[in-house]
Scaffold this active site. Sequence first.
Site, PDB file in Angstrom:
ATOM      1  N   LYS B 260     -36.780 -10.256  -4.224  1.00  0.00           N
ATOM      2  CA  LYS B 260     -35.875 -11.234  -3.623  1.00  0.00           C
ATOM      3  C   LYS B 260     -35.561 -12.342  -4.626  1.00  0.00           C
ATOM      4  O   LYS B 260     -36.424 -12.725  -5.439  1.00  0.00           O
ATOM      5  CB  LYS B 260     -36.508 -11.884  -2.393  1.00  0.00           C
ATOM      6  CG  LYS B 260     -36.896 -10.894  -1.302  1.00  0.00           C
ATOM      7  CD  LYS B 260     -35.690 -10.273  -0.628  1.00  0.00           C
ATOM      8  CE  LYS B 260     -36.137  -9.544   0.634  1.00  0.00           C
ATOM      9  NZ  LYS B 260     -35.230  -8.447   1.002  1.00  0.00           N
ATOM     10  N   GLN B 320     -50.614  -6.054   1.959  1.00  0.00           N
ATOM     11  CA  GLN B 320     -49.346  -5.328   1.936  1.00  0.00           C
ATOM     12  C   GLN B 320     -49.003  -5.112   0.463  1.00  0.00           C
ATOM     13  O   GLN B 320     -49.611  -5.710  -0.406  1.00  0.00           O
ATOM     14  CB  GLN B 320     -48.262  -6.162   2.615  1.00  0.00           C
ATOM     15  CG  GLN B 320     -48.110  -7.528   1.955  1.00  0.00           C
ATOM     16  CD  GLN B 320     -47.244  -8.473   2.781  1.00  0.00           C
ATOM     17  OE1 GLN B 320     -47.078  -8.296   3.970  1.00  0.00           O
ATOM     18  NE2 GLN B 320     -46.695  -9.483   2.123  1.00  0.00           N
ATOM     19  N   ASP B 355     -38.747  -4.809  -0.119  1.00  0.00           N
ATOM     20  CA  ASP B 355     -39.722  -5.200  -1.145  1.00  0.00           C
ATOM     21  C   ASP B 355     -41.160  -5.152  -0.629  1.00  0.00           C
ATOM     22  O   ASP B 355     -42.097  -5.421  -1.375  1.00  0.00           O
ATOM     23  CB  ASP B 355     -39.407  -6.610  -1.670  1.00  0.00           C
ATOM     24  CG  ASP B 355     -39.374  -7.658  -0.563  1.00  0.00           C
ATOM     25  OD1 ASP B 355     -39.066  -7.302   0.602  1.00  0.00           O
ATOM     26  OD2 ASP B 355     -39.689  -8.830  -0.852  1.00  0.00           O
ATOM     27  N   ASP B 391     -53.250 -13.626   5.269  1.00  0.00           N
ATOM     28  CA  ASP B 391     -51.833 -13.602   5.618  1.00  0.00           C
ATOM     29  C   ASP B 391     -51.595 -12.644   6.784  1.00  0.00           C
ATOM     30  O   ASP B 391     -52.011 -11.477   6.722  1.00  0.00           O
ATOM     31  CB  ASP B 391     -51.060 -13.132   4.376  1.00  0.00           C
ATOM     32  CG  ASP B 391     -49.560 -13.329   4.497  1.00  0.00           C
ATOM     33  OD1 ASP B 391     -49.122 -14.495   4.434  1.00  0.00           O
ATOM     34  OD2 ASP B 391     -48.847 -12.319   4.651  1.00  0.00           O
ATOM     35  N   GLU B 420     -53.995 -16.819   9.196  1.00  0.00           N
ATOM     36  CA  GLU B 420     -52.615 -17.325   9.263  1.00  0.00           C
ATOM     37  C   GLU B 420     -51.848 -16.481  10.266  1.00  0.00           C
ATOM     38  O   GLU B 420     -51.106 -15.581   9.915  1.00  0.00           O
ATOM     39  CB  GLU B 420     -51.944 -17.259   7.881  1.00  0.00           C
ATOM     40  CG  GLU B 420     -50.554 -17.904   7.852  1.00  0.00           C
ATOM     41  CD  GLU B 420     -49.420 -16.909   7.704  1.00  0.00           C
ATOM     42  OE1 GLU B 420     -49.689 -15.693   7.763  1.00  0.00           O
ATOM     43  OE2 GLU B 420     -48.272 -17.351   7.554  1.00  0.00           O
ATOM     44  N   LYS B 533     -41.335 -20.287  -2.843  1.00  0.00           N
ATOM     45  CA  LYS B 533     -41.701 -18.873  -2.698  1.00  0.00           C
ATOM     46  C   LYS B 533     -40.883 -18.004  -3.642  1.00  0.00           C
ATOM     47  O   LYS B 533     -41.328 -16.902  -4.001  1.00  0.00           O
ATOM     48  CB  LYS B 533     -41.451 -18.398  -1.258  1.00  0.00           C
ATOM     49  CG  LYS B 533     -42.483 -18.882  -0.260  1.00  0.00           C
ATOM     50  CD  LYS B 533     -42.154 -18.474   1.167  1.00  0.00           C
ATOM     51  CE  LYS B 533     -42.331 -16.984   1.381  1.00  0.00           C
ATOM     52  NZ  LYS B 533     -42.124 -16.633   2.820  1.00  0.00           N
ATOM     53  N   TYR B 534     -39.678 -18.464  -3.987  1.00  0.00           N
ATOM     54  CA  TYR B 534     -38.781 -17.608  -4.754  1.00  0.00           C
ATOM     55  C   TYR B 534     -38.412 -18.189  -6.110  1.00  0.00           C
ATOM     56  O   TYR B 534     -37.621 -17.596  -6.834  1.00  0.00           O
ATOM     57  CB  TYR B 534     -37.497 -17.327  -3.956  1.00  0.00           C
ATOM     58  CG  TYR B 534     -37.795 -16.862  -2.546  1.00  0.00           C
ATOM     59  CD1 TYR B 534     -38.307 -15.577  -2.317  1.00  0.00           C
ATOM     60  CD2 TYR B 534     -37.611 -17.705  -1.460  1.00  0.00           C
ATOM     61  CE1 TYR B 534     -38.607 -15.157  -1.036  1.00  0.00           C
ATOM     62  CE2 TYR B 534     -37.915 -17.286  -0.174  1.00  0.00           C
ATOM     63  CZ  TYR B 534     -38.411 -16.018   0.037  1.00  0.00           C
ATOM     64  OH  TYR B 534     -38.714 -15.596   1.302  1.00  0.00           O
TER      65      TYR B 534
END
Lengths: 674, 674
Positions: B260, B320, B355, B391, B420, B533-534
Site C-alpha cells: 500500500k 498474518q 497485501d 494485533d 488489541e 503506517k504508510y
Amino acid sequence: MEAKASGPPKGTRAPNRIVIDDVTPCVAGGAYAVKRVVGEPVRVAATVFADGHDEVAVVLSHQPPGARAWVDLPMASVNPGLDRWEAMFTPMERGVHRFRVLGWIDHFASWQHLVRRKIDAGVEVGSDLLTGAALLEAAAADTTKREAAPLLEAATALRAGDLLVVTDPGSPTRPSAAALFRSRLRKADAAAGPVIEVLVERERALFSTWYELFPRSWSPEPGRPGTLRDVADRLDYVADLGFDVLYLPPIHPIGEAFRKGRNNAEQAGPADPGSPWAIGAEAGGHTAVHPDLGTLDDLRHLVKRAADNGIELALDLALQCSPDHPWVTEHPEWFRHRPDGTIQYAENPPKKYQDIYPLDFESVAWRTLWETLLDVVRFWLDQGVTIFRVDNPHTKPFAFWAWLIGEVRATHPGTIFLAEAFTRPAVMQRLGQVGFTQSYTYFAWRQSAQELTEYFTELTTPPSVDQFRPNAWPNTPDILTFQLQGAPREQFAIRLLLAATLSASYGIYGPVFELCENQGTDNGKEEYLDSEKYEVHRWDLGDPASLRELVATVNAIRYGQLALHTNRTLRFHHSENDQLLCFSKTAHDGADPDPSVPARNPVLVVVNLDPVWNQGGTLELDADALGVDPVRPYEVHDLLTDDRYTWTGVRPFVELRPPLAPGHVFRVSQPPAS
Amino acid sequence: MEAKASGPPKGTRAPNRIVIDDVTPCVAGGAYAVKRVVGEPVRVAATVFADGHDEVAVVLSHQPPGARAWVDLPMASVNPGLDRWEAMFTPMERGVHRFRVLGWIDHFASWQHLVRRKIDAGVEVGSDLLTGAALLEAAAADTTKREAAPLLEAATALRAGDLLVVTDPGSPTRPSAAALFRSRLRKADAAAGPVIEVLVERERALFSTWYELFPRSWSPEPGRPGTLRDVADRLDYVADLGFDVLYLPPIHPIGEAFRKGRNNAEQAGPADPGSPWAIGAEAGGHTAVHPDLGTLDDLRHLVKRAADNGIELALDLALQCSPDHPWVTEHPEWFRHRPDGTIQYAENPPKKYQDIYPLDFESVAWRTLWETLLDVVRFWLDQGVTIFRVDNPHTKPFAFWAWLIGEVRATHPGTIFLAEAFTRPAVMQRLGQVGFTQSYTYFAWRQSAQELTEYFTELTTPPSVDQFRPNAWPNTPDILTFQLQGAPREQFAIRLLLAATLSASYGIYGPVFELCENQGTDNGKEEYLDSEKYEVHRWDLGDPASLRELVATVNAIRYGQLALHTNRTLRFHHSENDQLLCFSKTAHDGADPDPSVPARNPVLVVVNLDPVWNQGGTLELDADALGVDPVRPYEVHDLLTDDRYTWTGVRPFVELRPPLAPGHVFRVSQPPAS
C-alpha cells in the site's frame, strides 16, 4: 491457569472456536431443575460467539421426558452487539425435559454472507461460486446419499453460475442446501452448552387456591368437636367460595404430656384439646387419625368428596413428636438426649417447648429415620392425598428434602409440596431449588405499594421465578399481622384481592379470614387471640359481614382469566397516587412461540391500599405490557362490578371508594385495527 | 431432577447440611483464573448457610503457588440476613494461588450460643454444662493427644460448673477449646466450595505506562529512515516523559507484493516503505528484523538500553503474512486457497486486502502452525522481549490464545500480553478470561461524563475487574477520533489526563499525540491523514506547543500515587456540572486486611471535559470513599499545580479554566482527630 490453558490441544481437528455462556433459565448453576408447568413456555437465551467474522449458527436442542431424540429449533440473534441468542419451546408433557444450546461456525452461511456483499458491491464472484460449490461437494462427500443429493444439486447450480443459491431466499436449492450443510457440520463440530433440566408439573403446581380450616371447629352441633365427616358435609361452602385445595392442620393424635392450654398457656386445662402440631399419643403417630376426628375411612371419604367438588386435600407434614409419640419409645435413637438420658425438647431461651421433641436428622440412625418419614408420606399418598403442606421445612436438612421429594416424584409425579418456611431468603430459595413445588412468602408483611412492587418483581423474575413458586397468604393460624389486628373489613378485602391477583397461588386460613376476625394477642406478637391452635371454635359462616361473596367472585375471576394463572408476566404500572397499586398480567397459552405476537388476555388490577379513604389518581400504563395500541380506544371491563369503560391513551384517571370495592380487576380488550 | 434428588444418600454419616453458593471472585464459572497482581487483595465472599438454627462456621482456605498446605482464615458474617460471609487475603507471591470456602455446622458454638442465652435469661444450665463437656470429650477422643488436652481441660471446667468457658471470651480455656473443636469438626464434616484459581502477576500487569512509536520516523538526520539504534539513542525522551513500556509496531521485513502507498493508496510509489503489518519478505518473516531498522543485535541493544532506563520493550505480534512471507512458499498448507490454487487474501467487500494473507488456524496442519507461532514468541523472549502487543487477537481462536499464553507463562511467568481487540464486549472479555494480561478498551469513544462513568464503572467492578485489565489509549496509529480531529491542544490534554487517571494502564501513540497532531483523513473515518503506517515522518520533539511537560508531570504523579496503580477502588462523585467529571481512587497496600481501616492515600480527580470554556460547579463528594471525616477540615493538594486548599464538608465548589489546566489531581489528606 496453566493447567487449563496448556495441555497441547488433542485431536486431529483444531479445537472448537465457539463459546456458549450464560445459558438461561438455569437454577443453581444447573444443580437443580428449572420449574415449569405444562403449557408454560421455556424461553432459552444464551451468549454465543466465536473469534473472527464467521457466521455462527445457534440451535436450541430439547428433549421431552423419556425421548431419545432431541428436537432442534434455530435460535435468533436478539442482540448481536451482546451476542445474545433466544428461542422458546413450550413443554406440553409432564416430567423432566432437557435442553441445551448448540453452536457451530457456519462456513456455508459465512460464504453466502461474503458473496452477497460482493454481489451488492458489484464485485465479480465467479471464483467465489466455485469455492461455494467445493464447500457443498465436501459436505456431500461426508453425508448420506439422500442428504448429498440436494447439496450436489446446489453445487452444480453454483458451478453453472446460478446466483440464486446466494441471493434468493426462496430458491429451491438454497434453503435445503444450507439446512443439510448445517446438519453435517453439527455432527462433526458443534459446541454444546450444559444440559439443563426442566421439571414440568401439572398446572396446580403453579395455579392453586387454598383454604385452611381446623376440622374440630366445623361441628354442626354445639358440645362436640367437628370431625372429618363434618368437613366432608360442608365441602359445598369451600367449593362455593372457589377453592381447589383444602388444607387441614395435622389430623393425628395429640400428645398429653406438657400439652399447651388456650392462648398457648403452659398448663392445659382438662378440656383443652391441645395443638395439632404436638403429634403423637397412645392412639398413634404420623400415620394415625385423631380418634376425635374420625378414622382412616373418614379421611378417604373426605378425599373422595373433595375430589367430587374439584378439590384436593392437603395434609400437614410436621416432622416432630410429642413426648407421647410411639417413636419416642420405639426409636429413642432418632432423638437427641440430655445428659440425664431424657430426650431433648425444643427450646428458645427462656422458653421451653417441652411438648415438642425435634427429630435428629443427623443421628447415627438417620437412615432408618429418613426411610420411615418417606414411608409416612407414602402412607398418605396411598389414602389419596396428593398435596402436603410441610411445616418448618427449613429446620430439616436440604439433602433430606431433595431425597424425599425426588423419591415421591418418581412414583407420584403429581404430588405438590408447599414449604412453610418463613426465614432468610437464601434458605427459602434453596428449598425451592431442592424440590418444593410451592413456598410461603413474606406477602403478609409487604404492605405499601413500594414493598409489594419490589417483592413481587423479585419473585416474578429470575432467578426466583424459575425455582420458587410463591403461595401468598394474608393470614395463617400463626400469623395475624399488626396491619390486620383491629382492622376494618375493607382491609381484609384489600389483602384478599392483592394475594389473589399478585400470586398465581394463594390461600386463606378460614373462616376467620372471611369473617374478618381481627383480635390479636396483646403481647406484641402478630398472633390471633384465642387461637384455634389451642381450642375448638364454632363459626357463623352465614354472618352478613362475611367477605364470602367477594372471595367467591375473586376466585371465579381467577379461574376465568388465564392471565391470573401465571406469575411470569406480572408488570407494575406507575401510579401518581402511591395508595393506588396498579399491575397487570397477561396469559401464556403456550400455543404461539412467536415473540412478536402481542400479549394476550391482559388483566389490569388497581388496588386501593387505603381501607378508609377514597383514593384517586392518574395511572401511567405500559401499553406494550398490555398489548394495546394506546392511540386507539380500548375497553376495560371491571370483572368485580361488571362496569365497562372505554379508554384511550395511557393515562387514565381512576378513583376507588373503600366501602364499595377494594379495587378494579379489569379485563382489557381492543378490537384489531381495521 | 429425580436423578439428582434421589440416589438414597450414601455413607454412614447423614449428608452434609451446609450450602456454599455464589463464591466470588470467580471468572467464567471457575473455568479461568481470577486476575491479581502481587499485593492486590483478594476479597472473597460467599453465601453460606444450613437448615435450622445451628451456628455455621465459615473459613476461607487459601494456598500459595507450590504450597501443599492450606492457610485458613475465619470468614465474617457481613450480612446475616443474606447469609453472606467475607474474608480477604493478599497474595504476595507471583503464580497461581488457590482458594476455597469451607463451612460446617459448629455444634460447640451452637451449644455456647444456647447456653449464653439461657444464662442471660436466668435459666438453670447445670445439665447443659454436662452436654458441653460431653461434646468436648467426644472431640478429644477423636483427635491427637496434644489437641485433646485443652479440650479435656475445658470439659473438666464445665463439669465443675465453670461458666467462663461460655461467657468469657478471654477465658483461658474457651478460645482454644473452640478452635480445636472446629479443627476436629472440619476434618470430619466440612462442606467445600469450588477451588478457585487466582493468577497473581507482577505489578506491571496492572500498572503500566505505554509509549508507541514508529522507529523509522526517529532518524536524527533527514534523508534516511530511523533505526532501532536511533531509538535507543533517544530513550531519554521516552524516559523523561515517564513511560515504562516502549511499544514498537512490527519490526519485521515488509512485503512488496500489493504494498500500500501513502494514505493507504492501492498502489505504492517506488519510495513508499509499506505498512509494518504486511509482514514478511525475502529478508525473512516473523523472526527477522527489517534490514532498514537494523539487526537482531540492534534489537538486543535497544532492549538493554531500555532496561537501563526502567523501560521494557513491547513487540507487536501480528499473526498474518504478506504474499512475500517465507511461510507462503514453505507452508502453503497454513493458508486458505482459492479455487484457482492461489492463496486467499483478506477481504471486506468491496475492499480487497491483497497485501495480507490471513493464517488458517483450522487448516489440517493447524498443529504445526500453532507450534511455529509459539516458537516465534519464544524467539523474541530469548532476545529479552517481555511484552507483546497482540494485533487483532479476536480473529484467532480463543483456544489458541489460551494454549499459547499458558505455554509462555509456564516458562516466562512475567510475560505481558496486551490484546488489541476493538470488537463486541463478550469477545473482548473472553480474551481477558483466556489469559490476556491487558486489553485495549472503548476509552477513545467514551467522551461525555455519563459515558465515562458508565464504562469505567463497568470495567472496575465484577465480572470485568477480575478478568479484564483495561489499557486506555486516547489514540493509536489506527485511531484519531472525530473528537480529536481538528481539536485544540486542550482537548489532547483532557484525554491524556482521563486516560492516565481513570485507568491504571494507559498509553499514547507518539509523538503525534503530545504534538497534538489533529489532521484526520477526509473520508469519514477516524484515521490520521498521512499516517505513519504508510510513510516515514520526522518530528520536532522540541515543539513548544508539545504536551510533553504535562505528560511528564502526569506520569510522575501516577508513579508517586499508589491510588493510581489500581482500578478496583475507582469511585465517581456527583457533580452538578456535567462538564466536570469527578472521581477518586484509593490505594490498596495489601498490608491491612481489616475492612474497617479507612481508605488510604486517596486521590481525587476533577477533569473539565470542555476544552474551550471555563467550567465551574459544586461537587458532592462521597466522604467514605475518600476516607475523610467531612465534619473536620481536610487538605486537598493539587499535584498538577502544587496549589493547596483546605475543605470542610462534602460540597466544594471548583472552577477550571482550559488554558491553565485540564483538571485537578488532588492528593487528599486529613490529620487524625485529636
